[in-house]
Design an enzyme around this catalytic site. Structure first.
Site, PDB file in Angstrom:
ATOM      1  N   SER A 243      52.864  16.233  29.376  1.00 29.96           N
ATOM      2  CA  SER A 243      52.352  15.913  28.032  1.00 29.96           C
ATOM      3  C   SER A 243      51.357  14.772  28.122  1.00 29.96           C
ATOM      4  CB  SER A 243      53.510  15.476  27.128  1.00 29.96           C
ATOM      5  OG  SER A 243      53.929  14.167  27.507  1.00 29.96           O
ATOM      6  N   ASP A 244      50.458  14.687  27.157  1.00 32.35           N
ATOM      7  CA  ASP A 244      49.708  13.446  27.042  1.00 32.35           C
ATOM      8  C   ASP A 244      50.731  12.377  26.659  1.00 32.35           C
ATOM      9  OD1 ASP A 244      46.355  12.795  25.790  1.00 32.35           O
ATOM     10  OD2 ASP A 244      47.775  11.525  26.872  1.00 32.35           O
ATOM     11  N   TRP A 245      50.327  11.153  26.784  1.00 31.82           N
ATOM     12  CA  TRP A 245      51.295  10.053  26.662  1.00 31.82           C
ATOM     13  C   TRP A 245      51.776   9.882  25.228  1.00 31.82           C
ATOM     14  CZ3 TRP A 245      50.027  11.453  31.053  1.00 31.82           C
ATOM     15  CH2 TRP A 245      50.453  10.841  32.224  1.00 31.82           C
ATOM     16  N   GLY A 246      53.007  10.243  25.005  1.00 32.13           N
ATOM     17  CA  GLY A 246      53.558  10.194  23.656  1.00 32.13           C
ATOM     18  C   GLY A 246      53.237  11.410  22.823  1.00 32.13           C
ATOM     19  N   ALA A 247      52.709  12.442  23.457  1.00 38.25           N
ATOM     20  CA  ALA A 247      52.253  13.605  22.682  1.00 38.25           C
ATOM     21  C   ALA A 247      53.405  14.437  22.138  1.00 38.25           C
ATOM     22  CB  ALA A 247      51.350  14.479  23.548  1.00 38.25           C
TER      23      ALA A 247
END
Ligand code: GLC
Length: 676
Positions: A243-247
């Site tokens: 995932s993108d960071w915190g996505a």
């Protein structure tokens, strides 16, 4: 429930046997993992790591940003080569150079002890206002895929994982955590998918980063159709989705991400806490089979990147080497685009100039603090002014008064700051800051021999002054060697060969994304109403003259195009059409030319762009030298995606081959018939 953790005799572990085939090693290791260990592996640790499993001798799998250089920390204690911005590299139209870049940056990743680079970013340039335009490649899907494949192959040749991002339709920063990109299937297939698809099918990308945004109402990290069906089942992706960071923070549930195919959730964690995963598992919300498929993807890449191997047995790392710095300069020199050069003001003649005025807000700035995750910390950065000082030494006096100078070089542009070229927000204007425009106009009045060098990661409004300025060089953010590269071009040591990978509109309203608030930036939804008509496809179809067209870039020499020949006048569905054309350097300077091949479907049952890029070749020629270039095309190059048929279709009929120096400077053209 305590789970048995059998003691391990490391000497006999099949998964540690390098001679065992990969899938057997993956299966063996998977079988040894307890359920809880599988959960632990799916959630990132701190910012850049997976959790180690010491019981099995598994170290943390380490990953770092970014697309322009390796960043390990936020204080700059660990330095790395600052390569030119992605769009500058794209402007070289040189896949071989992109592959060399991939090799070099991967060597730097290895040297800091990591296993994956969070790059390349290959989102299509849909609007010049996107804050991350400098971090992405181009508006055209063909150029995008050719360069993406080259970079991924380069990176992974060093047994470092590329992490191709951001999948998908992450084409703006506005409301990036919540906005839904509303996009048609045809636009996905013809514009947004191709580079990701090629990265998987042609370069075997080992990782894909799911994007923050929604696509047609579903978050990228839980998009079952895009991840499981398209990426994995249709394209055959064998790597892992991170995932993108915190996505995942706004996604529906733990199981929706697991079932969709998200292997690794990176901080800020929200769905893959082992406790949450266990609850969902115990409630039957996902099967161990599904979890195993996700985990195996990560294990597979751990083996491919040598996580269990002695580092000495892996491709050697290197960082901040002169070789890498020279490569950074080469990319900058080949990526800078000479937009205008009236009266051949450039190249400057060292022997005929006494005084050069160097002014402008970007003359002496450093740009390595790249506006977000693309920041990295180089051992040095040569600013444009420093480059000129080194070039001119005592031969030419550098002053700051245009009225007193033979020529003036005005370093204009943007910065890596909020509202300009930076992650997290889109640009708040297409224009340069008003005080900068005023200073350009004032400078021109004081010295008509003014050259504007644009340090920016995208197109900006130039119509306020462009007609009064004889020469303009688009320098992008050229990395740590910017000053040496721009000086080499300005004084003719290097003949510019860059070509625009994005259209430069005269005004923002001309851009296809800027029809209304709905089409940019949207609110909860942003509507891609232009469909496939992104970039030059739009300008051509709407007959709007761009300020500088896609594929444009001048040289200090001239190239002539002759003898366009086709291997046949009629093409059937299984045949290949060979196209040949002669290119000659008819000027006085050696130089490189990017010969572009566009195809036009003369008549079709659906609306199609006037032309589409389907080939390009960059050739270096000495004065007088001539070369024959050939291209091969087939049915796939004639096809469009038919939503009614749910597949790609090439319709019978007449097609034109357009050979050009840019999308608008078509030098030769001819036609053929496709028989189906
Ligand atoms: C950022 C970016 C992504 C980057 C990641 C790690 O939010 O969107 O490109 O690689 O987080 O910094």
């Amino acid at each position: 429930m305590s789970e048995e953790k059998p003691e391990i005799n490391f000497s006999k572990l099949p998964f540690l046997n390098n001679n065992l085939e990969l899938e057997k090693r993956v299966e063996d290791l998977l079988e040894r993992l307890t359920l809880n260990e599988k959960f632990k592996l799916c959630a990132g640790r701190r910012w850049w790591y997976t959790k180690p499993l010491r019981r099995l001798g598994m170290k943390s799998f380490a990953m770092h940003d970014g697309p322009h250089g390796v960043r390990v920390d936020t204080e700059g204690k660990i330095q790395s080569t600052y390569f030119p911005s992605t769009i500058c590299r794209a402007a070289t139209w040189n896949p071989e150079l992109s592959e060399k870049f991939g090799i070099a940056i991967a060597q730097e990743v290895r040297d800091v002890g990591a296993h994956m680079l969070l790059a390349p970013g290959i989102n299509i340039q849909r609007t010049p206002l996107c804050g991350r335009t400098f971090e992405y490649q181009t508006e055209d899907p063909y150029l995008n895929k050719k360069l993406a494949v080259a970079v991924v192959k380069g990176i992974q040749s060093q047994r470092i994982a590329a992490c191709v991002k951001h999948f998908i339709c992450n084409n703006q920063e506005s409301n990036r955590f919540t906005v839904s990109s509303e996009v048609s299937e045809r636009a996905l297939q013809e514009i947004y998918f191709p580079a990701f698809k090629a990265a998987v099918k042609e370069a075997d990308a080992w990782s894909i980063m799911s994007s923050y945004n929604k696509i047609n109402g579903i978050y990228g990290s839980e998009h079952h159709h895009l991840l499981r069906k398209v990426l994995m089942n249709e394209w055959g992706f064998k790597g892992f989705v991170v995932s993108d960071w915190g996505a995942t923070n706004r996604t529906t549930s733990t199981e929706s991400c697991i079932n969709a195919g998200l292997t690794l959730e990176m901080p800020t964690l929200s769905k893959y806490f082992p406790s949450k995963m266990r609850i969902a598992f115990n409630e039957g919300k996902f099967t161990e089979e599904t979890l195993n498929d996700n985990v195996k993807r990560l294990l597979r890449i751990m083996f491919l990147t040598g996580l269990f191997d002695e580092v000495s047995t892996l491709p050697q790392g290197s960082r901040n080497t002169r070789e890498h710095q020279i490569l950074a300069r080469k990319i900058a020199e080949e990526g800078m685009v000479l937009l205008k050069n009236e009266g051949d003001l450039l190249p400057l003649n060292m022997d005929k100039l006494r005084k050069i005025a160097v002014i402008g807000p970007n003359a002496n700035i450093q740009t390595f603090l790249g506006g977000g995750s693309s920041t990295n910390f180089p051992p040095y950065e040569i600013t444009p002014l420093e480059g000129l000082k080194q070039k001119c030494k005592e031969k030419i006096e550098i002053i700051d008064s245009p009225a007193m100078a033979d020529v003036t070089i005005f370093f204009a542009g943007l910065r890596h700051i909020k509202g300009m070229d930076a992650e997290g927000d889109d640009r708040n204007s297409f224009a340069l800051p008003p005080e900068q425009v005023d200073l350009i106009k004032k400078t021109i009045k004081e010295n008509s021999n003014t050259i504007v060098v644009m340090i920016a990661g995208t197109s900006v409004s130039m119509i306020e002054w462009i007609n009064e300025v004889p020469a303009v060089l688009q320098a992008w953010y050229g990395g740590m060697e910017t000053g040496n590269a721009s000086s080499a071009i300005l004084f003719g040591d290097v003949n510019p060969s860059g070509k625009l990978p994005i259209s430069f509109p005269k005004m923002l309203a001309d851009s296809p994304a800027h029809v209304s608030e709905r089409t940019f930036p949207g609110d909860e939804k942003v509507f891609y109403e232009e469909g496939i008509f992104v970039g030059y496809r739009h300008f051509d179809t709407k007959n709007i003259e761009p300020l500088f067209p896609f594929g444009h870039g001048l040289s200090y020499t001239n190239f002539t195009y002759e003898n366009l020949m086709l291997s046949k006048e009629k093409l059937t569905k299984d045949e290949i059409l060979t196209i040949s054309v002669d290119i000659m350097n008819s000027g006085e300077y050696p130089g490189s030319e990017v010969v572009q091949l566009y195809i036009q479907d003369v008549e079709s049952s659906v609306e199609r762009p006037l032309k589409e890029l389907k080939g390009f070749k960059k050739v270096y020629l000495k004065p007088g030298e001539r070369v024959t270039i050939t291209f091969e095309i087939d049915k796939s190059d004639l096809s469009f995606y038919s939503e009614s048929h749910g597949k790609w279709i090439a319709e019978k009929g007449n097609f034109n081959i357009l050979i050009g120096d840019s999308s608008r400077d078509i030098r030769l053209q001819t036609g053929f018939e496709y028989l189906g």
